[in-house]
Design a protein around this motif. Structure first.
Motif, mmCIF file in Angstrom:
data_model
loop_
_atom_site.group_PDB
_atom_site.id
_atom_site.type_symbol
_atom_site.label_atom_id
_atom_site.label_comp_id
_atom_site.label_asym_id
_atom_site.label_seq_id
_atom_site.Cartn_x
_atom_site.Cartn_y
_atom_site.Cartn_z
ATOM 1 N N GLN A 102 0.863 -1.184 0.000
ATOM 2 C CA GLN A 102 0.000 0.000 0.000
ATOM 3 C C GLN A 102 0.899 1.234 0.000
ATOM 4 O O GLN A 102 2.000 1.202 0.563
ATOM 5 N N HIS A 103 0.438 2.310 -0.601
ATOM 6 C CA HIS A 103 1.262 3.518 -0.591
ATOM 7 C C HIS A 103 0.392 4.775 -0.615
ATOM 8 O O HIS A 103 -0.775 4.731 -1.004
ATOM 9 N N GLN A 104 1.001 5.858 -0.176
ATOM 10 C CA GLN A 104 0.326 7.156 -0.178
ATOM 11 C C GLN A 104 1.359 8.251 -0.417
ATOM 12 O O GLN A 104 2.480 8.201 0.088
ATOM 13 N N LEU A 139 -0.237 16.029 7.304
ATOM 14 C CA LEU A 139 -0.088 15.132 8.452
ATOM 15 C C LEU A 139 -0.548 13.738 8.035
ATOM 16 O O LEU A 139 -1.648 13.567 7.513
ATOM 17 N N PHE A 140 0.310 12.747 8.266
ATOM 18 C CA PHE A 140 -0.034 11.352 7.991
ATOM 19 C C PHE A 140 -0.069 10.611 9.321
ATOM 20 O O PHE A 140 0.902 10.620 10.076
ATOM 21 N N SER A 141 -1.186 9.957 9.601
ATOM 22 C CA SER A 141 -1.318 9.206 10.848
ATOM 23 C C SER A 141 -1.900 7.828 10.538
ATOM 24 O O SER A 141 -2.854 7.709 9.756
ATOM 25 N N TYR A 142 -1.302 6.784 11.143
ATOM 26 C CA TYR A 142 -1.744 5.427 10.802
ATOM 27 C C TYR A 142 -1.484 4.490 11.983
ATOM 28 O O TYR A 142 -0.462 4.583 12.652
ATOM 29 N N GLN A 143 -2.440 3.564 12.212
ATOM 30 C CA GLN A 143 -2.261 2.495 13.193
ATOM 31 C C GLN A 143 -2.339 1.162 12.467
ATOM 32 O O GLN A 143 -3.278 0.910 11.709
ATOM 33 N N THR A 144 -1.348 0.324 12.684
ATOM 34 C CA THR A 144 -1.276 -0.940 11.944
ATOM 35 C C THR A 144 -2.288 -1.951 12.480
ATOM 36 O O THR A 144 -2.517 -2.033 13.688
ATOM 37 N N ALA A 145 -2.873 -2.710 11.566
ATOM 38 C CA ALA A 145 -3.768 -3.801 11.966
ATOM 39 C C ALA A 145 -2.951 -5.051 12.265
ATOM 40 O O ALA A 145 -3.321 -5.861 13.112
ATOM 41 N N LYS A 146 -1.831 -5.197 11.561
ATOM 42 C CA LYS A 146 -0.926 -6.321 11.801
ATOM 43 C C LYS A 146 0.506 -5.868 11.504
ATOM 44 O O LYS A 146 0.728 -4.772 10.988
ATOM 45 N N ALA A 147 1.464 -6.703 11.840
ATOM 46 C CA ALA A 147 2.870 -6.335 11.664
ATOM 47 C C ALA A 147 3.168 -6.026 10.196
ATOM 48 O O ALA A 147 2.662 -6.699 9.291
ATOM 49 N N ILE A 155 7.083 -0.106 7.335
ATOM 50 C CA ILE A 155 6.699 1.185 6.773
ATOM 51 C C ILE A 155 7.957 1.833 6.216
ATOM 52 O O ILE A 155 9.001 1.886 6.876
ATOM 53 N N ASN A 156 7.856 2.261 5.008
ATOM 54 C CA ASN A 156 8.986 2.834 4.293
ATOM 55 C C ASN A 156 8.679 4.296 3.996
ATOM 56 O O ASN A 156 7.695 4.604 3.304
ATOM 57 N N ILE A 157 9.496 5.211 4.512
ATOM 58 C CA ILE A 157 9.316 6.635 4.253
ATOM 59 C C ILE A 157 10.337 7.045 3.200
ATOM 60 O O ILE A 157 11.541 7.108 3.475
ATOM 61 N N LEU A 158 9.862 7.294 1.990
ATOM 62 C CA LEU A 158 10.728 7.683 0.877
ATOM 63 C C LEU A 158 10.629 9.189 0.676
ATOM 64 O O LEU A 158 9.535 9.733 0.547
ATOM 65 N N SER A 159 11.763 9.835 0.649
ATOM 66 C CA SER A 159 11.806 11.294 0.597
ATOM 67 C C SER A 159 12.527 11.761 -0.657
ATOM 68 O O SER A 159 13.660 11.342 -0.924
ATOM 69 N N VAL A 179 6.780 9.575 -0.251
ATOM 70 C CA VAL A 179 5.955 8.418 -0.593
ATOM 71 C C VAL A 179 6.016 7.473 0.600
ATOM 72 O O VAL A 179 7.100 7.058 1.006
ATOM 73 N N ILE A 180 4.865 7.166 1.188
ATOM 74 C CA ILE A 180 4.782 6.264 2.330
ATOM 75 C C ILE A 180 4.330 4.901 1.826
ATOM 76 O O ILE A 180 3.291 4.785 1.169
ATOM 77 N N VAL A 181 5.119 3.873 2.124
ATOM 78 C CA VAL A 181 4.824 2.525 1.620
ATOM 79 C C VAL A 181 4.674 1.569 2.795
ATOM 80 O O VAL A 181 5.525 1.519 3.688
ATOM 81 N N LEU A 182 3.591 0.808 2.806
ATOM 82 C CA LEU A 182 3.370 -0.246 3.797
ATOM 83 C C LEU A 182 3.473 -1.590 3.084
ATOM 84 O O LEU A 182 2.797 -1.815 2.075
ATOM 85 N N ILE A 183 4.312 -2.459 3.615
ATOM 86 C CA ILE A 183 4.506 -3.758 2.961
ATOM 87 C C ILE A 183 4.654 -4.845 4.017
ATOM 88 O O ILE A 183 5.331 -4.657 5.032
ATOM 89 N N ALA A 184 4.000 -5.977 3.806
ATOM 90 C CA ALA A 184 3.990 -7.076 4.776
ATOM 91 C C ALA A 184 5.357 -7.758 4.831
ATOM 92 O O ALA A 184 6.044 -7.862 3.812
ATOM 93 N N PRO A 185 5.781 -8.249 6.004
ATOM 94 C CA PRO A 185 7.085 -8.927 6.142
ATOM 95 C C PRO A 185 7.256 -10.085 5.177
ATOM 96 O O PRO A 185 8.342 -10.297 4.636
#
Length: 295
Positions: A15-17, A24-32, A35-39, A85-91
């Motif tokens: 997932q990405h945003q 302001l970006f705020s997020y609570q994870t549902a599972k492990a 999170i990748n913060i690309l600048s 770019v904020i990226v969420l990726i499962a282990p």
């Protein structure tokens, strides 16, 4: 020959945003997850919190953190220049990286931070230049983000090995970027591939191969595209004749320029010029209409 019906599932879902400017970006994870913060290279220092622990991402850096289920992250972007770019990726979608990360918890206690180099810059430029009207926009953008992640973590794969190859490759990125900058510096010049290769200190085969890999198009197609875009901008100013625009984009003969322009855009430059003049005339008429009505 053996017949096989086994299919391989796609592994790299994420997932990405995008975050631009003050946000302001705020997020609570549902599972492990990671999170990748690309600048982007022009972004300023970023302040963020991980489950109430304050963190700082220095200018020109990127970072990956491992988050447990129900962890929270809050990222504050406080500068108009920021582009993240904020990226969420499962282990399970980052097997190699996850194994490395878990084996060395002390090393990665503050995340895995990397500095944005030329390769990052090239990829971000590609990402930003994608037109959202493109029917394949989502697929193209996700492929570029995956390539950014790959570039970000590949340094772990070469640890304790011969690093000379990595050093050479970084030098190659610089050369390809330099070739791009030489092209864009003066669009009235006509660069040949051998000439560009000589100027940046590489060979023709390498320049052709990696320019296409980094920018998604051949050297000559890129040159033509930039010339045509510049030509269109010049025509739309209304200040130049077609023959002048041809000269300003490196064409000795207007007929050759007109042929190239039509091949690129699907219409001749004069039709664009007439459309511009017609539009200007309509705007003038609209402005004069109230005055004429009073006469």
């Amino acid at each position: 020959m053996k017949n096989s019906c086994a299919l391989t599932a796609t592994q790299y879902a994420f997932q990405h945003q995008y975050i631009k400017g003050n946000a302001l970006f705020s997020y609570q994870t549902a599972k492990a997850c990671y999170i990748n913060i690309l600048s982007r290279h022009c972004s300023q220092t970023i302040h963020y919190t991980l489950s109430h622990a304050s963190c700082v991402l220095p200018e020109g850096h990127n970072v990956i953190h491992y988050l447990e289920a129900h962890d929270t992250i809050e990222i504050r972007s406080e500068d108009e220049c920021n582009h993240l770019v904020i990226v969420l990726i499962a282990p399970e979608n980052l097997h190699f990286f996850h194994d490395k990360y878990q084996q060395e918890p002390l090393r990665f206690a503050k995340g895995f931070m990397t500095k944005s180099d030329t390769r990052f810059r090239l990829l971000f430029e590609q990402l930003e230049s994608l037109p959202e009207t493109d029917l394949l926009y989502q697929m193209r953008s996700e492929l570029i983000i995956l390539e950014i992640i790959f570039h970000q973590i590949q340094s772990l794969a070469v640890e304790n090995k011969n690093t000379q190859h990595v050093i050479v490759m970084k030098g190659h990125y610089e050369k390809i970027l330099l070739a791009k900058e030489i092209i864009e510096e003066d669009l009235s010049k006509n660069h040949s591939i051998p000439d560009l290769a000589k100027q940046v200190g590489t060979n023709v085969q390498y320049l052709k191969k990696y320019f296409k890999q980094y920018f998604g198009k051949t050297v000559m197609n890129y040159i033509t595209e930039k010339k045509m875009e510049h030509a269109k901008e010049l025509i739309l100013t209304g200040n130049h004749r077609v023959s002048d625009v041809a000269r300003m984009t490196g064409y000795k003969h207007s007929t050759h320029f007109t042929t190239a322009f039509k091949k690129h855009f699907g219409f001749i430059p004069n039709s664009l010029k007439y459309s511009f003049l017609l539009q200007q005339g309509t705007e003038i008429f609209i402005e004069l209409e109230p005055i004429l009505g009073c006469l």
